[in-house]
Design a protein around this motif. Sequence first.
Motif, PDB file in Angstrom:
ATOM      1  N   THR A   1      -8.519   5.964   6.129  1.00 50.11           N
ATOM      2  CA  THR A   1      -8.611   4.558   5.794  1.00 50.11           C
ATOM      3  C   THR A   1      -9.276   3.808   6.883  1.00 50.11           C
ATOM      4  O   THR A   1      -9.118   4.295   8.269  1.00 50.11           O
ATOM      5  CB  THR A   1      -7.002   4.050   5.939  1.00 50.11           C
ATOM      6  OG1 THR A   1      -6.371   4.268   6.936  1.00 50.11           O
ATOM      7  CG2 THR A   1      -6.600   4.546   4.488  1.00 50.11           C
TER       8      THR A   1
ATOM      9  N   GLU B   1      -6.617  -3.391   3.553  1.00 54.24           N
ATOM     10  CA  GLU B   1      -6.212  -3.097   2.184  1.00 54.24           C
ATOM     11  C   GLU B   1      -5.781  -1.625   1.842  1.00 54.24           C
ATOM     12  O   GLU B   1      -5.360  -1.554   0.712  1.00 54.24           O
ATOM     13  CB  GLU B   1      -7.727  -3.585   1.527  1.00 54.24           C
ATOM     14  CG  GLU B   1      -7.792  -5.104   1.422  1.00 54.24           C
ATOM     15  CD  GLU B   1      -8.489  -5.382   2.721  1.00 54.24           C
ATOM     16  OE1 GLU B   1      -8.658  -4.669   3.856  1.00 54.24           O
ATOM     17  OE2 GLU B   1      -8.320  -6.872   3.037  1.00 54.24           O
ATOM     18  N   THR B   2      -6.103  -0.861   2.581  1.00 52.16           N
ATOM     19  CA  THR B   2      -5.523   0.339   2.313  1.00 52.16           C
ATOM     20  C   THR B   2      -4.749   1.162   3.291  1.00 52.16           C
ATOM     21  O   THR B   2      -4.297   2.031   3.008  1.00 52.16           O
ATOM     22  CB  THR B   2      -6.879   1.444   2.189  1.00 52.16           C
ATOM     23  OG1 THR B   2      -7.581   1.485   3.548  1.00 52.16           O
ATOM     24  CG2 THR B   2      -7.694   0.969   1.068  1.00 52.16           C
TER      25      THR B   2
ATOM     26  N   ASN C   1       0.823  -1.277  -0.177  1.00 51.47           N
ATOM     27  CA  ASN C   1       0.168  -0.112  -0.017  1.00 51.47           C
ATOM     28  C   ASN C   1       0.773   1.285   0.060  1.00 51.47           C
ATOM     29  O   ASN C   1       0.623   2.118  -0.852  1.00 51.47           O
ATOM     30  CB  ASN C   1      -1.055  -0.058   1.107  1.00 51.47           C
ATOM     31  CG  ASN C   1      -1.943  -1.095   1.272  1.00 51.47           C
ATOM     32  OD1 ASN C   1      -2.092  -1.835   0.118  1.00 51.47           O
ATOM     33  ND2 ASN C   1      -2.438  -1.406   2.398  1.00 51.47           N
TER      34      ASN C   1
ATOM     35  N   ILE D   1      -6.900   4.045  -1.285  1.00 52.05           N
ATOM     36  CA  ILE D   1      -5.335   4.626  -1.461  1.00 52.05           C
ATOM     37  C   ILE D   1      -5.460   5.781  -2.588  1.00 52.05           C
ATOM     38  O   ILE D   1      -4.572   6.834  -2.037  1.00 52.05           O
ATOM     39  CB  ILE D   1      -4.459   3.529  -2.096  1.00 52.05           C
ATOM     40  CG1 ILE D   1      -4.236   2.339  -1.285  1.00 52.05           C
ATOM     41  CG2 ILE D   1      -2.985   4.027  -2.397  1.00 52.05           C
ATOM     42  CD1 ILE D   1      -3.371   1.313  -2.007  1.00 52.05           C
TER      43      ILE D   1
END
Length: 278
Positions: free
Chosen positions: A219, A223-224, A76, A142
């Motif tokens: 966030t 995943e981010t 990330n 992101i």
Amino acid sequence: MNGATQSRPIFQLDRALNTFGAWVLAVLWLLPLAYAVWTAFHPGEYETRFDLFAPLTLDNFADAWSQAPFARYFLNTVMLVTGIVAAQFFLCTLAAYAFARFTFPGKGILFSLVLVQLLVMPDILIVENYQTMRKLGLIDTIMAIGLPYVASGFGIFLLRQTFMTVPKELDEAARVEGCSFLGVLWRVYIPLAKPTYLAYGLVSVSAHWNNYVWPLIITNSVETRPLTVGLSIFAVTDSGIQWSIINAATLMTSGPLLIAFLLFQRQFVQSFMRAGIK
């Protein structure tokens, strides 16, 4: 003659005090890093005591890597930093070229607005940026982390100052040879500004690799999350703080920047000096 002789000891004393102060500050700066390195490479029982013959271990790094998704955090962060720097290079180059070599209505006012951005702290715009990202449906992505930073007033200003030092004769010669405006930018201005691009790129990578507050707010998922947010969550434990594992994770997250600085220290300093970054 007597005045010069009397001022020499004062100068030497002042120089000695400056050298001593520099060494004190250097030691104070290095102590936390030295402690982090010591605890990361030694078992947990040596967190609070120094033993020259303490055994070395890499278990702390293995434990930290297995207890949190650092591979995902690294991915990330690399995606985030790469995207931001690429977008900044593209947008700042075009804007700086326009401000340096073209004349158009409102040029002075627009450039003044760019300079105003340098006076505005990013933290002041957190609420407004969050509302904007929510309206765009980009929360917990992101892209939402990097979007507020793609247009950098500092980057535009720095590249504009560099482009203005390029002799206009080179510009005119390229135009005579049939280059378009973008061709002149690509073949003349960008090659001559490579030290500035390197210096600004280093500053941008370091700043966004270590950015914490805005990614923490925007966030919500693994995943981010970038490394800084992931490390802060990893450091919060209910069963007590294990400094050896936490410091091992800290070294993993900051290691790429430290290694890059150690390997390219001379190039870093030369780029800053040529670009005029103080």
